[in-house]
Design a protein around this motif. Structure first.
Motif, PDB file in Angstrom:
ATOM      1  N   LYS A  99      -4.690  15.326  -6.953  1.00 16.85           N
ATOM      2  CA  LYS A  99      -3.393  15.852  -7.407  1.00 16.85           C
ATOM      3  C   LYS A  99      -3.327  16.088  -8.915  1.00 16.85           C
ATOM      4  O   LYS A  99      -2.689  17.022  -9.371  1.00 16.85           O
ATOM      5  CB  LYS A  99      -2.267  14.908  -7.001  1.00 16.85           C
ATOM      6  CG  LYS A  99      -1.929  14.984  -5.525  1.00 16.85           C
ATOM      7  CD  LYS A  99      -0.503  14.521  -5.285  1.00 16.85           C
ATOM      8  CE  LYS A  99      -0.172  14.457  -3.806  1.00 16.85           C
ATOM      9  NZ  LYS A  99      -0.572  13.178  -3.196  1.00 16.85           N
ATOM     10  N   LEU A 100      -4.004  15.213  -9.671  1.00 18.83           N
ATOM     11  CA  LEU A 100      -3.892  15.361 -11.120  1.00 18.83           C
ATOM     12  C   LEU A 100      -4.782  16.478 -11.663  1.00 18.83           C
ATOM     13  O   LEU A 100      -4.695  16.816 -12.828  1.00 18.83           O
ATOM     14  CB  LEU A 100      -4.249  14.039 -11.810  1.00 18.83           C
ATOM     15  CG  LEU A 100      -3.272  12.886 -11.589  1.00 18.83           C
ATOM     16  CD1 LEU A 100      -3.793  11.619 -12.243  1.00 18.83           C
ATOM     17  CD2 LEU A 100      -1.905  13.232 -12.159  1.00 18.83           C
TER      18      LEU A 100
ATOM     19  N   PHE B 190      -7.229  10.425 -17.600  1.00 20.82           N
ATOM     20  CA  PHE B 190      -7.282   9.383 -16.584  1.00 20.82           C
ATOM     21  C   PHE B 190      -8.743   9.114 -16.270  1.00 20.82           C
ATOM     22  O   PHE B 190      -9.616   9.922 -16.581  1.00 20.82           O
ATOM     23  CB  PHE B 190      -6.472   9.765 -15.342  1.00 20.82           C
ATOM     24  CG  PHE B 190      -6.768  11.124 -14.773  1.00 20.82           C
ATOM     25  CD1 PHE B 190      -7.666  11.278 -13.729  1.00 20.82           C
ATOM     26  CD2 PHE B 190      -6.152  12.257 -15.296  1.00 20.82           C
ATOM     27  CE1 PHE B 190      -7.940  12.535 -13.215  1.00 20.82           C
ATOM     28  CE2 PHE B 190      -6.430  13.518 -14.779  1.00 20.82           C
ATOM     29  CZ  PHE B 190      -7.329  13.661 -13.739  1.00 20.82           C
ATOM     30  N   PHE B 191      -8.967   7.969 -15.675  1.00 19.32           N
ATOM     31  CA  PHE B 191     -10.325   7.456 -15.504  1.00 19.32           C
ATOM     32  C   PHE B 191     -11.252   8.432 -14.776  1.00 19.32           C
ATOM     33  O   PHE B 191     -12.363   8.693 -15.195  1.00 19.32           O
ATOM     34  CB  PHE B 191     -10.245   6.133 -14.736  1.00 19.32           C
ATOM     35  CG  PHE B 191     -11.534   5.414 -14.604  1.00 19.32           C
ATOM     36  CD1 PHE B 191     -12.140   4.827 -15.704  1.00 19.32           C
ATOM     37  CD2 PHE B 191     -12.153   5.293 -13.364  1.00 19.32           C
ATOM     38  CE1 PHE B 191     -13.338   4.144 -15.574  1.00 19.32           C
ATOM     39  CE2 PHE B 191     -13.349   4.619 -13.243  1.00 19.32           C
ATOM     40  CZ  PHE B 191     -13.933   4.039 -14.345  1.00 19.32           C
ATOM     41  N   GLU B 192     -10.769   9.010 -13.664  1.00 19.40           N
ATOM     42  CA  GLU B 192     -11.637   9.838 -12.813  1.00 19.40           C
ATOM     43  C   GLU B 192     -11.772  11.261 -13.349  1.00 19.40           C
ATOM     44  O   GLU B 192     -12.385  12.105 -12.699  1.00 19.40           O
ATOM     45  CB  GLU B 192     -11.077   9.920 -11.381  1.00 19.40           C
ATOM     46  CG  GLU B 192     -10.852   8.616 -10.683  1.00 19.40           C
ATOM     47  CD  GLU B 192      -9.467   8.054 -10.928  1.00 19.40           C
ATOM     48  OE1 GLU B 192      -8.884   8.319 -12.016  1.00 19.40           O
ATOM     49  OE2 GLU B 192      -8.954   7.335 -10.057  1.00 19.40           O
ATOM     50  N   ARG B 193     -11.181  11.523 -14.500  1.00 17.13           N
ATOM     51  CA  ARG B 193     -11.107  12.888 -14.992  1.00 17.13           C
ATOM     52  C   ARG B 193     -12.498  13.472 -15.243  1.00 17.13           C
ATOM     53  O   ARG B 193     -12.739  14.654 -15.056  1.00 17.13           O
ATOM     54  CB  ARG B 193     -10.303  12.898 -16.294  1.00 17.13           C
ATOM     55  CG  ARG B 193      -9.958  14.257 -16.776  1.00 17.13           C
ATOM     56  CD  ARG B 193      -9.086  14.158 -18.012  1.00 17.13           C
ATOM     57  NE  ARG B 193      -8.724  15.477 -18.440  1.00 17.13           N
ATOM     58  CZ  ARG B 193      -9.510  16.268 -19.146  1.00 17.13           C
ATOM     59  NH1 ARG B 193     -10.700  15.836 -19.502  1.00 17.13           N
ATOM     60  NH2 ARG B 193      -9.125  17.478 -19.490  1.00 17.13           N
TER      61      ARG B 193
ATOM     62  N   ASN C  54       7.800  17.575 -10.200  1.00 15.74           N
ATOM     63  CA  ASN C  54       6.406  17.184 -10.386  1.00 15.74           C
ATOM     64  C   ASN C  54       5.552  18.370 -10.826  1.00 15.74           C
ATOM     65  O   ASN C  54       4.684  18.241 -11.695  1.00 15.74           O
ATOM     66  CB  ASN C  54       5.838  16.598  -9.088  1.00 15.74           C
ATOM     67  CG  ASN C  54       6.478  15.262  -8.746  1.00 15.74           C
ATOM     68  OD1 ASN C  54       7.248  14.717  -9.535  1.00 15.74           O
ATOM     69  ND2 ASN C  54       6.171  14.754  -7.568  1.00 15.74           N
TER      70      ASN C  54
ATOM     71  N   ARG D 122       0.809  -1.213   0.000  1.00 20.05           N
ATOM     72  CA  ARG D 122       0.000   0.000   0.000  1.00 20.05           C
ATOM     73  C   ARG D 122       0.846   1.269   0.000  1.00 20.05           C
ATOM     74  O   ARG D 122       0.501   2.260  -0.643  1.00 20.05           O
ATOM     75  CB  ARG D 122      -0.944  -0.018   1.213  1.00 20.05           C
ATOM     76  CG  ARG D 122      -1.673   1.280   1.496  1.00 20.05           C
ATOM     77  CD  ARG D 122      -2.557   1.699   0.320  1.00 20.05           C
ATOM     78  NE  ARG D 122      -3.079   3.063   0.464  1.00 20.05           N
ATOM     79  CZ  ARG D 122      -2.441   4.157   0.085  1.00 20.05           C
ATOM     80  NH1 ARG D 122      -1.247   4.064  -0.465  1.00 20.05           N
ATOM     81  NH2 ARG D 122      -2.979   5.334   0.257  1.00 20.05           N
ATOM     82  N   ASP D 123       1.953   1.243   0.734  1.00 21.05           N
ATOM     83  CA  ASP D 123       2.724   2.477   0.848  1.00 21.05           C
ATOM     84  C   ASP D 123       3.665   2.740  -0.325  1.00 21.05           C
ATOM     85  O   ASP D 123       4.523   3.616  -0.257  1.00 21.05           O
ATOM     86  CB  ASP D 123       3.503   2.493   2.167  1.00 21.05           C
ATOM     87  CG  ASP D 123       2.595   2.931   3.313  1.00 21.05           C
ATOM     88  OD1 ASP D 123       1.487   3.442   3.025  1.00 21.05           O
ATOM     89  OD2 ASP D 123       2.975   2.757   4.481  1.00 21.05           O
ATOM     90  N   LEU D 124       3.484   2.017  -1.399  1.00 22.16           N
ATOM     91  CA  LEU D 124       4.273   2.305  -2.600  1.00 22.16           C
ATOM     92  C   LEU D 124       4.057   3.734  -3.065  1.00 22.16           C
ATOM     93  O   LEU D 124       4.950   4.365  -3.618  1.00 22.16           O
ATOM     94  CB  LEU D 124       3.889   1.352  -3.726  1.00 22.16           C
ATOM     95  CG  LEU D 124       4.600   0.016  -3.775  1.00 22.16           C
ATOM     96  CD1 LEU D 124       4.014  -0.842  -4.870  1.00 22.16           C
ATOM     97  CD2 LEU D 124       6.094   0.207  -4.008  1.00 22.16           C
ATOM     98  N   GLY D 125       2.849   4.224  -2.854  1.00 20.36           N
ATOM     99  CA  GLY D 125       2.586   5.588  -3.297  1.00 20.36           C
ATOM    100  C   GLY D 125       1.374   6.147  -2.584  1.00 20.36           C
ATOM    101  O   GLY D 125       0.570   5.397  -2.025  1.00 20.36           O
ATOM    102  N   PRO D 126       1.248   7.476  -2.572  1.00 18.58           N
ATOM    103  CA  PRO D 126       0.084   8.097  -1.936  1.00 18.58           C
ATOM    104  C   PRO D 126      -1.172   7.884  -2.786  1.00 18.58           C
ATOM    105  O   PRO D 126      -1.072   7.520  -3.957  1.00 18.58           O
ATOM    106  CB  PRO D 126       0.470   9.576  -1.902  1.00 18.58           C
ATOM    107  CG  PRO D 126       1.389   9.743  -3.059  1.00 18.58           C
ATOM    108  CD  PRO D 126       2.129   8.449  -3.212  1.00 18.58           C
ATOM    109  N   ALA D 127      -2.323   8.104  -2.174  1.00 16.69           N
ATOM    110  CA  ALA D 127      -3.565   8.075  -2.949  1.00 16.69           C
ATOM    111  C   ALA D 127      -3.539   9.227  -3.936  1.00 16.69           C
ATOM    112  O   ALA D 127      -3.027  10.299  -3.622  1.00 16.69           O
ATOM    113  CB  ALA D 127      -4.756   8.197  -2.015  1.00 16.69           C
ATOM    114  N   PRO D 128      -4.063   9.000  -5.148  1.00 16.46           N
ATOM    115  CA  PRO D 128      -3.997  10.085  -6.143  1.00 16.46           C
ATOM    116  C   PRO D 128      -4.733  11.343  -5.692  1.00 16.46           C
ATOM    117  O   PRO D 128      -4.304  12.454  -6.027  1.00 16.46           O
ATOM    118  CB  PRO D 128      -4.657   9.478  -7.378  1.00 16.46           C
ATOM    119  CG  PRO D 128      -4.653   8.015  -7.162  1.00 16.46           C
ATOM    120  CD  PRO D 128      -4.673   7.788  -5.693  1.00 16.46           C
TER     121      PRO D 128
END
Lengths: 351, 563
Positions: free
Chosen positions: A187-188, A347-350, A239, A178-184
């Protein structure tokens, strides 16, 4: 056709371990007789090959030594020039000596095998990959004895709880990542552009006045608040830069078709768009002044900057987002607001 | 027979490991000889070269995206801010003696690794070497090719230069466009937003540990199975399903294969010395706001790039979500579908032909016209996508419109494979006919003879019994029969529809394939040739069981064409 079929032997393709029939209509004549090579019959020729092979091996040894000499003897920054080509002398010497040395060892060994070693073809029997019936019986029985003795099939409770436990063990393996990365999060959706942020030249970092841009010019821009981020956090800087890069162009106002609602987004034909391609996010960089087209060098999506940056060719599906511009009190170009839509690839949620 | 004892060191090892037994089975192990069998060897050797040069590179490469100011000896970039990964790549190239050589050997060997695996795969495909019992080895080999491509791409991303960063940006854009999980996946892989500062260190571990480890395990399994099944061989005199004819491992293949390793290493070393590849110092450090025109990935990524470039810009937006068909189709559907078809091909073919027998003799590609056609179609599809990956370079080099190149390829990727399939299959069938003609009537000698009656004919020379055997040493496989609709009791056979599909596929598979002549046909051709000229040509040695004489008159030649 039916006649022809009648002549043919039945093919038992469906049968497991059936044999493929190849030795018909002509019977197998057996391996062709061995033909002697010159080295098999002429000792002089064989000796000549021996000398060739030995020469190759000796040269290889010599080249290995030369590589070491070159490593120390040639300064690491000395250059060699051959016609239009230049190269690092140390590197080149090492590479040539090692390359030819290795090659000669190989060539010598192959020459030896082909010319001197016995070249009579020999035959070896194949054995089927599958187990014999006796082996199958024996193994099946041994397995069943084990199953019986463990009670694995009888004691259902043990079996089911074990299977359940093993299956559940997969969960922590996934959760731990899970900690590989933050929740999106959102941010996008945003960039560091905001109301009143100056558009600066992305190399000189100088703010730009409308009079600095001549018609036909394109400037690679960045938000004025970007450069300061580099000191604090190089990552956040990269970023932010990956989303905030813009291109600003000046097009004769008569040639511009303003999309509805964007009437006051430009200044005398100066328009500003996201530089990040809406396809997969390459920075767009090739501008054709006469047509006001920009081309993404990655997949050749082409956008018409005079027409709301709409896609006129290529795989991109959406126009480049436009940054609304204004002029601040000191006369420099600023953003009226941030972008009104997410920049960069979809992206999907866009939405 | 006098007993022989091992020399002391071998005895020491044998007492503990029993290595003598391994040698007993394998020292004189026979491998058949053919140039096409060395393609896999090239792949194996380039993998070893990659391991050797790769270890060297890790001694200096710093897999970190921490920002540093470059102070090395390449003056054009001095003082510039860049990641440690890029700075250490420059150090390897300019300040470590032999470093640039190793980098370039590593890169060339990577290109060769993937290329040789792919050509090896094609050889295996066209000769039918994937058939039972080797289907699993096909899958293992395919898995290695797949891993090798990922490995190569990740390695290309490690120096963190402008070109590699662009490649990763494209990959990230594709991941981000995946439905439902795209943004999450992208944030997990890159540790947040792109580019972040995690990717180089993460990809480094995958590149030097995870994937090489997997490939090494698969190589071991692949080679074990080659030894266990014994190598396939081309059909020919003395070659049967039950033997393998060739030279022994000790000493012939020890010298040949061992020597070939040095040849491959030598050639890659010369390439590393003489041919510049990936000059990262010219590209500069990665900057997400910059890109170079004419960006190209390494060759094996080209077809994916082309697939994405050719796709028109379709996207759907509804219910608050976005589906990017312009990426989903060319990047997430077509490539996986393509590779799945390739990986599953042995099982698909087996289902269609119903052939569950062991095959140790290879097919000549012409003898399986449909398979060969399918292979050509796949190559064409791949090749056209690959060309699509360079559509901009084709347009600029040949001075033609980029848009026209793209539009042409958009249609060609669908029509080209069909055309290639058809043409290749017809060529294969023609070659089969030519073989049969050669078998029945011998070789055209080019000598025109006038008979005493004034008739002219071309003299045909007989082919040797070895060649005649080689030409006929193949199977007569017929389309699958599905059996009667109902059994004796009038009960309908189960899964009839599926069987019908299978039977029609099987008919398609074997349609128009030319069967080898029967003994009767050979006899007839023989007799006919004699009858036509009514004379015995005494310098024609009769070949046992084949073509006694091979002069052909017009009537026979005609008959062959009709056949």
């Amino acid at each position: 056709m039916s006649d022809e079929k009648a002549n043919l032997p039945a093919v038992t393709a469906e049968e497991d371990h059936g044999q493929v029939q190849v030795a018909e209509p002509i019977p197998d004549p057996g391996i062709e007789p061995h033909e002697n090579r010159i080295t098999d019959i002429d000792p002089k020729a064989a000796d000549r090959v021996e000398r060739q092979v030995a020469t190759m091996f000796s040269l290889a040894g010599l080249l290995a030594v030369l590589a070491c000499v070159g490593y120390f003897a040639i300064p690491r920054d000395s250059e060699v020039t051959v016609g239009p080509l230049t190269g690092n002398a140390n590197n080149l010497t090492l590479g040539l000596c090692l390359g030819f040395g290795l090659f000669l060892i190989g060539a010598g060994a192959i020459q030896w095998a082909k010319k001197l070693m016995v070249d009579v073809e020999i035959s070896e029997d194949r054995h089927p990959a599958y187990s014999s019936p006796e082996q199958k019986t024996e193994i099946t029985e041994a397995f069943q004895v084990g199953v019986e003795e463990s009670g694995f099939t009888r004691r259902k409770l043990i079996r089911r709880s074990l299977i359940g436990a093993m299956a559940l063990l997969g969960l922590p393996a996934i959760v731990l990542l899970r900690d590989l990365g933050p929740a999106p999060g959102r941010k996008l959706f945003g960039t560091i552009w905001a109301e009143g942020i100056r558009v600066v030249n992305d190399v000189t970092l100088r703010p730009i006045k409308p009079s600095d841009l001549v018609v036909g010019q394109l400037v690679n821009g960045a938000p004025a608040n970007l450069a300061a981020m580099q000191e604090d956090s190089p990552v956040e800087y990269q970023n932010a830069k990956a989303k905030a890069a813009v291109i600003m162009v000046r097009i004769p106002p008569a040639e511009i078709q303003v999309p509805p609602g964007r009437e006051n987004w430009g200044i005398d034909g100066i328009l500003c768009y996201s530089k990040i391609c809406t396809h997969v996010g390459c920075p767009i960089s090739l501008y054709e002044q006469t047509t006001h087209h920009v081309l993404c060098p990655c997949h050749q999506s082409t956008f018409d900057l005079a027409d709301g940056a709409k896609v006129i060719f290529g795989p991109a599906a959406r126009p480049l987002p436009q940054l609304p511009l204004a002029v601040d009190a000191e006369g420099y170009i600023v953003a009226q607001s941030g972008f009104h839509e997410p920049v960069g690839p979809s992206f999907f949620e866009r939405g | 027979m006098a007993t022989k004892e091992f020399p002391p060191p071998v005895k020491w090892a044998d007492d503990r490991l029993g290595i003598g037994k391994i040698g007993k089975n394998n020292l004189r192990k026979v491998f058949p000889d053919h140039w096409s069998f060395m393609l896999g060897e090239i792949a194996l050797y380039s993998f070893i070269i990659l391991l050797l040069t790769g270890v060297f590179l890790t001694f200096w490469f710093k897999p970190s995206m921490a920002e540093v100011e470059y102070q090395g000896s390449y003056s054009l970039l001095k003082g510039l801010h860049m990641s440690e990964a890029y700075a250490s790549t420059l150090d390897i190239s300019f300040d470590v003696r032999g470093g640039l050589l190793m980098r370039q050997i590593h890169h060339w060997a990577a290109i060769l690794f993937v290329a040789s695996m792919m050509v090896h795969l094609l050889r295996t495909f066209f000769t039918g070497a994937f058939r039972k019992p080797r289907e699993l080895n096909w899958v293992i080999g395919f898995a290695m090719l797949f891993l090798g491509i990922i490995e190569g791409f990740i390695g290309y991303g490690l120096p963190d230069d402008l070109l590699s960063g662009t490649g990763l940006r494209i990959t990230q854009g594709m991941i981000q466009a995946s439905p439902v999980i795209g943004t999450w996946l992208s944030f997990f892989i890159f540790g947040g937003e792109f580019p972040g500062d995690d990717m180089v260190s993460r990809f480094f571990t995958i590149h030097v540990l995870l994937i090489p480890g997997l490939i090494l395990a698969l190589v071991t399994a692949h080679l074990f199975l080659v030894v266990y099944h014994k190598h396939t061989q081309y059909p020919g005199p003395g070659r049967t399903q039950k033997n393998v004819i060739g030279y022994p491992l000790w000493p012939v293949y020890t010298a040949k294969a061992g020597g070939f390793f040095f040849v491959v290493f030598g050639i890659t070393a010369l390439m590393g010395a003489l041919l510049q590849i990936n000059p990262v110092w010219l590209y500069g450090p990665y900057n997400p706001a910059e890109v170079t025109a004419g960006s190209q990935p390494d060759w094996y990524m080209g077809w994916l790039e082309g697939s994405v470039r050719l796709m028109p810009g379709f996207e759907s937006t509804f219910w608050g979500i976005t589906l990017s068909w312009n990426l989903i189709i060319p990047a997430l559907l077509i490539p996986p579908a393509f590779v799945t078809l390739v990986a599953a091909y042995p099982f698909i073919e087996q289902w269609i032909t119903g052939d569950h027998r062991d095959h140790h003799l290879l097919d000549r590609p012409r003898n399986m016209p449909t398979r060969t056609g399918i292979g050509a179609a796949f190559i064409t599809f791949y090749g056209l996508l690959w060309i699509g990956g360079g559509n901009d370079l084709i347009a600029t080099h040949f001075g033609i419109s980029l848009n026209n190149v793209t539009w042409f390829l958009r249609f060609a990727v669908f029509l080209g494979p069909v055309l290639a399939f058809w043409v290749t299959r017809r060529i294969a069938i023609s070659l089969q006919r030519a073989d049969n003609e050669r078998l029945l009537h011998g070789l055209e000698s080019g000598i025109i003879v006038r008979s005493p009656d004034g008739e002219y004919y071309e003299k045909h020379s007989p082919i040797s019994k070895y060649e005649a055997y080689s030409l006929t040493a193949r199977d007569r496989t017929l389309p699958l029969e599905i059996g009667p609709e109902t059994d004796d009791n009038g009960v309908r056979a189960p899964r009839r529809a599926l069987k019908k599909v299978r039977a029609s596929l099987s008919r398609f598979y074997f349609a128009d394939a030319v069967q080898k002549p029967t003994a009767a046909e050979i006899e007839e051709a023989h007799a006919h040739a004699h009858a036509a000229h009514g004379h015995e040509d005494d310098h024609h040695e009769a070949v046992e069981g084949v073509t006694g004489t091979v002069e052909v008159d017009d009537a026979t030649a005609h008959k062959v064409v009709e056949h």
